[in-house]
Design an enzyme around this catalytic site. Sequence first.
Site, PDB file in Angstrom:
ATOM      1  N   HIS A  11       0.833  -1.209   0.000  1.00 17.46           N
ATOM      2  CA  HIS A  11       0.000   0.000   0.000  1.00 17.46           C
ATOM      3  C   HIS A  11       0.872   1.266   0.000  1.00 17.46           C
ATOM      4  O   HIS A  11       0.732   2.122  -0.883  1.00 17.46           O
ATOM      5  CB  HIS A  11      -0.930  -0.009   1.222  1.00 17.46           C
ATOM      6  CG  HIS A  11      -1.855   1.170   1.283  1.00 17.46           C
ATOM      7  ND1 HIS A  11      -3.148   1.112   0.814  1.00 17.46           N
ATOM      8  CD2 HIS A  11      -1.664   2.438   1.719  1.00 17.46           C
ATOM      9  CE1 HIS A  11      -3.718   2.310   0.973  1.00 17.46           C
ATOM     10  NE2 HIS A  11      -2.839   3.125   1.525  1.00 17.46           N
ATOM     11  N   GLU A  12       1.767   1.354   0.965  1.00 19.05           N
ATOM     12  CA  GLU A  12       2.626   2.545   1.032  1.00 19.05           C
ATOM     13  C   GLU A  12       3.533   2.608  -0.193  1.00 19.05           C
ATOM     14  O   GLU A  12       3.830   3.691  -0.702  1.00 19.05           O
ATOM     15  CB  GLU A  12       3.443   2.562   2.326  1.00 19.05           C
ATOM     16  CG  GLU A  12       2.601   2.631   3.614  1.00 19.05           C
ATOM     17  CD  GLU A  12       1.549   3.734   3.629  1.00 19.05           C
ATOM     18  OE1 GLU A  12       1.792   4.804   3.045  1.00 19.05           O
ATOM     19  OE2 GLU A  12       0.461   3.524   4.220  1.00 19.05           O
ATOM     20  N   HIS A  48       1.726   4.356  -2.957  1.00 23.36           N
ATOM     21  CA  HIS A  48       1.810   5.815  -2.798  1.00 23.36           C
ATOM     22  C   HIS A  48       3.185   6.312  -3.237  1.00 23.36           C
ATOM     23  O   HIS A  48       3.321   7.337  -3.906  1.00 23.36           O
ATOM     24  CB  HIS A  48       1.622   6.199  -1.323  1.00 23.36           C
ATOM     25  CG  HIS A  48       0.191   6.187  -0.845  1.00 23.36           C
ATOM     26  ND1 HIS A  48      -0.788   6.945  -1.434  1.00 23.36           N
ATOM     27  CD2 HIS A  48      -0.414   5.520   0.182  1.00 23.36           C
ATOM     28  CE1 HIS A  48      -1.952   6.752  -0.784  1.00 23.36           C
ATOM     29  NE2 HIS A  48      -1.748   5.886   0.194  1.00 23.36           N
ATOM     30  N   GLU A  90      -4.844   7.640  -3.327  1.00 16.13           N
ATOM     31  CA  GLU A  90      -5.263   6.390  -2.697  1.00 16.13           C
ATOM     32  C   GLU A  90      -5.519   5.317  -3.766  1.00 16.13           C
ATOM     33  O   GLU A  90      -5.327   4.129  -3.513  1.00 16.13           O
ATOM     34  CB  GLU A  90      -6.513   6.648  -1.850  1.00 16.13           C
ATOM     35  CG  GLU A  90      -6.834   5.588  -0.821  1.00 16.13           C
ATOM     36  CD  GLU A  90      -5.767   5.387   0.256  1.00 16.13           C
ATOM     37  OE1 GLU A  90      -4.884   6.246   0.434  1.00 16.13           O
ATOM     38  OE2 GLU A  90      -5.823   4.336   0.907  1.00 16.13           O
TER      39      GLU A  90
HETATM   40 ZN    ZN Z   1      -3.193   5.218   1.668  1.00 18.95          ZN
END
Ligand code: ZN
Length: 496
Positions: A261-262, A265, A291
């Site tokens: 997830h990170e 980003h 996101e």
């Molecule tokens: Zn996030």
Amino acid sequence: MTTLASYRDHLAEIGKLTSAAALLGWDLQTHMPPKAAPYRAQVQGKLARMAFELSTDDALGAYLAELRKDASLTLLEKASVRVNGKAYDRARSVPAAFVEERQIAQSESQGAWVEARRTNDFSLFQPHLEKMVGYARQLADYYGYEEHPYDALLEDFEPGLTCRQLRSIIEPLKEGLVPFLRQLLTKGTPPDASVLAGDYDPDELRRLARHALDIIGYDFAAGALDDVAHPFTSTIGPNDVRVTNRYPTESPLPSLFGALHEGGHALYNQAFTEELYALNLAGGASNGIHESQSRMIENQVGRSRAFWKYFRDVLAEHFPKFATVSPEALYRACNVVAPSFIRVEADEVTYNFHIMLRFEIEAGLMEGSIAVADLPNRWNQAMKDYLGIVPPTDSAGVLQDVHWSFGYMGYFPSYMLGNLYAAQMLPAIRRSLPTLDASLERGDLKPLVGWLRENVHCHGAAYEPDELIQRISGEPLNPEHFVRYVREKYSDVYAL
Ligand code: ZN
């Protein structure tokens, strides 16, 4: 010096202060010794004031006014003037005395929230939240809006989006997903996740997270991975985009998906060019679009059947017991759907329900149709309607998130929009990359990340989210893509 050159110089000065502030903020959460907190707060306050002064400086206003009339600017320069001009006007519309008063009330409110959550007593927080809602309404009035006060606050997170649009997006989501969830839970066959149970070495989990970040193409020469309690990604400046992660030991999944997830980003931010930084456009198109990139890597890649055909062996390199578990069993085990009280632990199917109920409450608070005193009841009723469960305590319910204690309204929808944007991008990606699954099966993310770079990342904040999604998919934001994605995937996983 031309106006454009002065404007660029001014942005560069703001950029340096922002970079220093970001580094201090990152350090605060990763390495700062606890006793250093009081002085650090003073330093951060000083930097924030300096950045605010430069961002609201009369000189900047004069440059912007000149450049708005300048037809010779490049497309990126025009976008910079539009985006930074809007931020300038908003910042100038709020009196400094109001900002200061609200900041003091915010720290009191946050303290009250911590205590209320600890003692499970909403009444301790209620008067503070009432005050915070008052400030949020006042802020909306300063910013100005046409239809709904919520629109004025949404602008900070999803430029151009309105409360009315959000309501029209949420209706079909509810219709498509509330009955589907019931069906899944009553008629479906849940995957067996027991294969994941165990007690995992945190150092090995950290090595696995690094390995996963390598696979997706995260550049460690322009970043770093550190431990924290609540993971985040921090952009310090050009070639310095850092990710953080945590390592619960009872399953390999939370730290793996946290890293993906990170990492999603970070791939976005690592793609920003010097020119985007120079024009203060080195940010996502919106929080929702940002996101979408983390969700894309976490869910559309990390929770896909194709990826697990490759990743089973990677996992087994770190934890040999998985060598005898089939990729299919692991794919299914990481796609369990279970209504839960806590948003941050929610799966792909139930996640958006947590956001819808927060949005409905926030919009009601802003327009005055919901009173703060009613929140615990409203919350529990909505949990029951959407998820079929009622939290045992307010601490596990209405008091779970920190956001309202600061009076932040309009932030939550971005989390939901990220899921919707990602699901809407996927068909467009598959049209350009018909062999996407085959490359994921080899652990090769280059085609996908290359596509994202070219179609999303390289633009920074130059396009507003509705324009970007239109360019990518040929239509405005359409929740049907997400409904279809979820129904197809989970009908298969749950053998409906
Ligand atoms: Zn996030």
